[in-house]
Design a protein around this motif. Structure first.
Motif, PDB file in Angstrom:
ATOM      1  N   ILE A   4      -9.763 -83.934 -74.542  1.00 47.40           N
ATOM      2  CA  ILE A   4     -10.574 -84.360 -75.686  1.00 47.40           C
ATOM      3  C   ILE A   4     -12.032 -83.997 -75.428  1.00 47.40           C
ATOM      4  O   ILE A   4     -12.567 -84.260 -74.348  1.00 47.40           O
ATOM      5  CB  ILE A   4     -10.463 -85.876 -75.932  1.00 47.40           C
ATOM      6  CG1 ILE A   4      -9.001 -86.296 -76.149  1.00 47.40           C
ATOM      7  CG2 ILE A   4     -11.332 -86.306 -77.098  1.00 47.40           C
ATOM      8  CD1 ILE A   4      -8.393 -85.858 -77.440  1.00 47.40           C
ATOM      9  N   ASN A   5     -12.653 -83.395 -76.415  1.00 50.50           N
ATOM     10  CA  ASN A   5     -14.089 -83.129 -76.361  1.00 50.50           C
ATOM     11  C   ASN A   5     -14.801 -84.304 -77.042  1.00 50.50           C
ATOM     12  O   ASN A   5     -14.701 -84.472 -78.257  1.00 50.50           O
ATOM     13  CB  ASN A   5     -14.408 -81.811 -77.077  1.00 50.50           C
ATOM     14  CG  ASN A   5     -15.892 -81.475 -77.024  1.00 50.50           C
ATOM     15  OD1 ASN A   5     -16.713 -82.286 -76.611  1.00 50.50           O
ATOM     16  ND2 ASN A   5     -16.228 -80.256 -77.440  1.00 50.50           N
ATOM     17  N   ILE A   6     -15.490 -85.124 -76.248  1.00 47.52           N
ATOM     18  CA  ILE A   6     -16.110 -86.323 -76.821  1.00 47.52           C
ATOM     19  C   ILE A   6     -17.540 -86.068 -77.289  1.00 47.52           C
ATOM     20  O   ILE A   6     -18.191 -86.980 -77.809  1.00 47.52           O
ATOM     21  CB  ILE A   6     -16.092 -87.492 -75.815  1.00 47.52           C
ATOM     22  CG1 ILE A   6     -16.991 -87.195 -74.607  1.00 47.52           C
ATOM     23  CG2 ILE A   6     -14.672 -87.807 -75.368  1.00 47.52           C
ATOM     24  CD1 ILE A   6     -17.209 -88.407 -73.705  1.00 47.52           C
ATOM     25  N   ASP A   7     -18.032 -84.852 -77.127  1.00 41.71           N
ATOM     26  CA  ASP A   7     -19.433 -84.576 -77.465  1.00 41.71           C
ATOM     27  C   ASP A   7     -19.742 -84.811 -78.941  1.00 41.71           C
ATOM     28  O   ASP A   7     -20.876 -85.167 -79.296  1.00 41.71           O
ATOM     29  CB  ASP A   7     -19.795 -83.128 -77.103  1.00 41.71           C
ATOM     30  CG  ASP A   7     -19.825 -82.914 -75.595  1.00 41.71           C
ATOM     31  OD1 ASP A   7     -19.882 -83.935 -74.869  1.00 41.71           O
ATOM     32  OD2 ASP A   7     -19.787 -81.755 -75.156  1.00 41.71           O
ATOM     33  N   ALA A   8     -18.739 -84.625 -79.786  1.00 42.21           N
ATOM     34  CA  ALA A   8     -18.966 -84.793 -81.226  1.00 42.21           C
ATOM     35  C   ALA A   8     -18.916 -86.259 -81.665  1.00 42.21           C
ATOM     36  O   ALA A   8     -19.265 -86.576 -82.803  1.00 42.21           O
ATOM     37  CB  ALA A   8     -17.933 -83.983 -82.009  1.00 42.21           C
ATOM     38  N   THR A  31     -13.647 -77.830 -73.945  1.00 39.96           N
ATOM     39  CA  THR A  31     -12.689 -76.994 -74.684  1.00 39.96           C
ATOM     40  C   THR A  31     -11.588 -77.830 -75.341  1.00 39.96           C
ATOM     41  O   THR A  31     -10.646 -77.277 -75.901  1.00 39.96           O
ATOM     42  CB  THR A  31     -12.033 -75.975 -73.740  1.00 39.96           C
ATOM     43  OG1 THR A  31     -11.362 -76.683 -72.684  1.00 39.96           O
ATOM     44  CG2 THR A  31     -13.080 -75.050 -73.133  1.00 39.96           C
ATOM     45  N   GLY A  32     -11.718 -79.133 -75.271  1.00 42.61           N
ATOM     46  CA  GLY A  32     -10.665 -79.989 -75.787  1.00 42.61           C
ATOM     47  C   GLY A  32     -10.740 -80.226 -77.277  1.00 42.61           C
ATOM     48  O   GLY A  32     -11.612 -79.702 -77.998  1.00 42.61           O
ATOM     49  N   LEU A  33      -9.837 -81.044 -77.755  1.00 42.33           N
ATOM     50  CA  LEU A  33      -9.740 -81.413 -79.156  1.00 42.33           C
ATOM     51  C   LEU A  33     -10.978 -82.195 -79.570  1.00 42.33           C
ATOM     52  O   LEU A  33     -11.335 -83.201 -78.948  1.00 42.33           O
ATOM     53  CB  LEU A  33      -8.480 -82.265 -79.367  1.00 42.33           C
ATOM     54  CG  LEU A  33      -8.149 -82.735 -80.780  1.00 42.33           C
ATOM     55  CD1 LEU A  33      -7.782 -81.550 -81.673  1.00 42.33           C
ATOM     56  CD2 LEU A  33      -6.994 -83.741 -80.736  1.00 42.33           C
ATOM     57  N   ALA A  34     -11.655 -81.745 -80.612  1.00 43.86           N
ATOM     58  CA  ALA A  34     -12.828 -82.458 -81.137  1.00 43.86           C
ATOM     59  C   ALA A  34     -12.379 -83.393 -82.253  1.00 43.86           C
ATOM     60  O   ALA A  34     -11.552 -83.028 -83.087  1.00 43.86           O
ATOM     61  CB  ALA A  34     -13.855 -81.461 -81.653  1.00 43.86           C
ATOM     62  N   ILE A  35     -12.938 -84.587 -82.245  1.00 41.54           N
ATOM     63  CA  ILE A  35     -12.534 -85.612 -83.223  1.00 41.54           C
ATOM     64  C   ILE A  35     -13.714 -85.930 -84.131  1.00 41.54           C
ATOM     65  O   ILE A  35     -14.818 -86.238 -83.654  1.00 41.54           O
ATOM     66  CB  ILE A  35     -12.067 -86.895 -82.515  1.00 41.54           C
ATOM     67  CG1 ILE A  35     -10.883 -86.610 -81.587  1.00 41.54           C
ATOM     68  CG2 ILE A  35     -11.693 -87.978 -83.528  1.00 41.54           C
ATOM     69  CD1 ILE A  35     -10.538 -87.747 -80.663  1.00 41.54           C
TER      70      ILE A  35
END
Length: 622
Positions: A4-8, A31-35
């Motif tokens: 998971i991409n938590i940056d967003a 590079t993970g899933l952005a939510i």
């Protein structure tokens, strides 16, 4: 593992997501899933073609949604979820005052569980297990948490969207700290504070301040339940007979004056107001006198009831509370105080009725209590399935059926419902009414009663304990576990094995003695070291679970209990050897007539605390 991409994510969700990564089972990476996370009226989760979005009404709901999303992504499945929280404030209440006081690590574990299920609050039931520097004996050797530990817990909870609320006592339930001389001048009756005494309110002002200091919240639960002997001791010596309602109103007003001065929002249990009306707690026929209705101060009420199976009764009693003109909330229960294992039958029957009623009446705050009566023997983690049942009723209008609950348990806790339902079988005998409505606890009775003169033998004579606990031991041996609950289930496997062996040994002992068969008795003697070894295995398995979540203080009580069991094998062997060798012709212990305790029914073979079960002699005292 899912990345998971938590940056967003909004800043106020990132720390919590990081804390839950291992718990939920995902990695954090660019590079993970952005939510896409957006505040919303309901909890919505969408995962389609690698695109993820969560709408959430409050932060804990987001983490529930994140949990569901990660499990779907792990399975390579799309997900569309839309859930509407039925209440505004929801959470667990963990009893930290019956010897099993959560450590900071245990408290964090409970907070993580709350967040990943979407529960946004937690009551910490702390009679004397929080630091008050002005009173060094307050919580002494009781597992009290320091101010810095409680602040760390509050910071941790805040990151996960969980409001921690101290739940203390400001009238009764103070028997433990009243052993210390500093409280002598504040005692009315054992466990109950002296109303009207200046030192009482100096003391209360101090503990209120210290209980609140580590927390962000302005809410505080001030207890005040079950003070049935209020005004019957020193107060009566000083003032003569005074109506208990008058005393209660005086005290509550004084305490509320303290909380108002501190800018707090107090909550109290509601049972003493029913006493004031002259009715039993939760009696729907209660009529509150004008004196109570007109004079009750501004304090929120919490109705505790985890005994009733009637939705109609709950609704009627909620409406009675509303007549008092102050907000009312509801405390149901996950039955972790039945004995050594949870009572899931009673949990689910009472919770379904109470939660449905709370929705129908329009309450906005509900908690699931997890008491620890008689030593905190049942770990709160053993109540995981009941906690899930509670959470599902927060996010759905209807209570889940067995299949839906099992699916939710696997999704949100990655655990197997069938394994946890086996824990219910420790006290749910097949000969008794399903659901264990009378909270009978044969597993605790059998564990602690004496090998040679068991107190409950006549109560249990008509049930197949040996077959029941042998089958349960086999089922637990085959049960599915996870890295998170392996130690917990190992404890219950050991308990089932002990119960099966002990019942067999007791049955064989009585049969050999009554037949005068010394060869058969020597076979029993050969089994006693095996039973003692199993007691040690059980003690070690229980200790591992206890120390993983609780303070070490309080475990000494369990050492005394387990030590007594181990030594009872030695004494039994010594006595039976005397008989086998002909040094005594008779044994007083098995010769003692077996009498009924209470009246066994179709739903109960009796119930006992440790002291009720192990002996009729004095455990302590003059």
């Amino acid at each position: 593992m899912v990345t998971i991409n938590i940056d967003a994510l909004p800043q106020d969700l990132r720390t919590g997501a990081t804390e839950l990564a291992d718990e939920i089972g995902f990695r954090i990476g660019e590079t993970g899933l952005a939510i896409t996370a957006t505040p919303a009226q309901t909890l919505t989760v969408q995962l389609t073609n690698g695109q993820a979005a969560i709408g959430y009404p409050f932060r804990a709901a987001f983490f529930r949604g994140l949990n569901a999303l990660v499990q779907a992504a792990r399975d390579g499945a799309d997900l569309t979820l839309d859930e509407t929280p039925q209440f505004t404030t929801t959470g667990l209440m963990v009893d930290m005052s019956r010897n099993a006081a959560l450590s900071l690590a245990g408290l964090k574990k409970m907070i993580r569980l709350s967040a990943k299920l979407g529960l946004n609050s937690s009551l910490l039931y702390m009679e004397d297990v929080y630091e008050v520097k002005a009173y060094p004996y307050w919580g002494y050797q009781r597992g009290r948490l320091t101010q810095s530990e409680l602040k760390a817990a509050d910071d941790y909870a805040d990151a996960l969207g969980v409001e921690l609320i101290p739940c203390i006592q400001t009238l009764g339930h103070l028997l433990n700290p009243m052993r210390w001389p500093f409280m002598n001048q504040m005692i009315d009756m054992p466990g109950i504070l002296l109303v009207g005494e200046d030192k009482t309110y100096e003391f209360l002002a101090t503990i209120l301040k210290n209980a609140m200091a580590p927390f962000r919240t302005k809410k505080i639960h001030i207890g005040m339940d079950e003070a049935h002997a209020l005004g019957r001791g020193r107060y009566q010596d000083q003032h003569g007979p005074v109506d208990q309602t008058t005393i209660m109103l005086e005290h509550v007003n004084k305490v509320i004056a303290l909380t108002e001065k501190m800018g707090l929002e107090p909550i109290m249990w509601s049972d003493m107001w029913f006493n004031a009306a002259g009715y039993g707690y939760g009696d729907p026929k209660t009529v509150f006198p004008a004196k109570v209705k007109d004079q009750i101060p501004k304090v929120n009420l919490m109705y505790w009831d985890y005994y009733n199976n009637s939705q109609e009764n709950y609704e009627a009693v909620f409406r009675l509370h509303q007549q008092l003109g102050v907000p009312v909330s509801f405390a149901t229960g996950v039955w972790t105080w039945n004995g050594l294992a949870p009572n899931y039958g009673k949990t689910m029957q009472t919770m379904k009725a109470g939660m449905t009623a709370a929705k129908n009446v329009g309450l906005d705050t509900v908690y699931a209590t997890m008491w620890g009566d008689d030593g905190g023997e049942t770990p709160f983690t053993a109540g995981a399935l009941g906690i899930q049942y509670f959470a599902e009723q927060i996010y759905h209008h209807e209570a889940p059926g067995a299949a839906a609950l099992a699916t939710a348990f696997a999704t949100y806790q990655q655990k197997t419902a069938a394994t946890y339902l086996l824990l219910d079988q420790f006290d749910q005998l097949s000969e008794l009414t399903a659901g264990n409505p009378d909270a009978t606890n044969p597993s605790k009775v059998v564990l602690y009663e004496d090998l040679l003169h068991p107190l409950f033998a006549k109560n249990l004579a008509k049930v197949d304990l040996l077959g029941h606990y042998t089958q349960l031991a086999q089922a637990l041996d085959a049960a599915t576990t996870t890295p998170d609950d392996g130690d917990l289930i190992a404890f219950y496997r050991a308990l089932a094995q002990v119960l099966a062996t002990k019942v067999a040994v007791m049955d064989q002992t009585r049969q050999a003695y009554e037949a005068g068969d010394k060869a058969a008795m020597r076979a029993v003697l050969a089994r006693l070291p095996e039973l003692a070894a199993q007691y040690r295995t059980l003690q070690q398995a229980h200790r591992a679970v206890w120390f993983s979540i609780n303070s070490p203080f309080g475990w000494e009580v369990m050492d005394v209990r387990y030590g007594g069991l181990i030594l009872s094998c030695e004494t039994a062997a010594w006595r039976l050897t005397q008989w086998c060798d002909g040094r005594v012709d008779q044994l007083a212990e098995p010769d003692e007539p077996q009498l009924l305790l209470g009246q066994p029914t179709a739903s109960s073979v009796g119930r006992g605390l440790y002291a009720d079960t192990v002996t009729v002699s004095k455990l302590s005292g003059v």
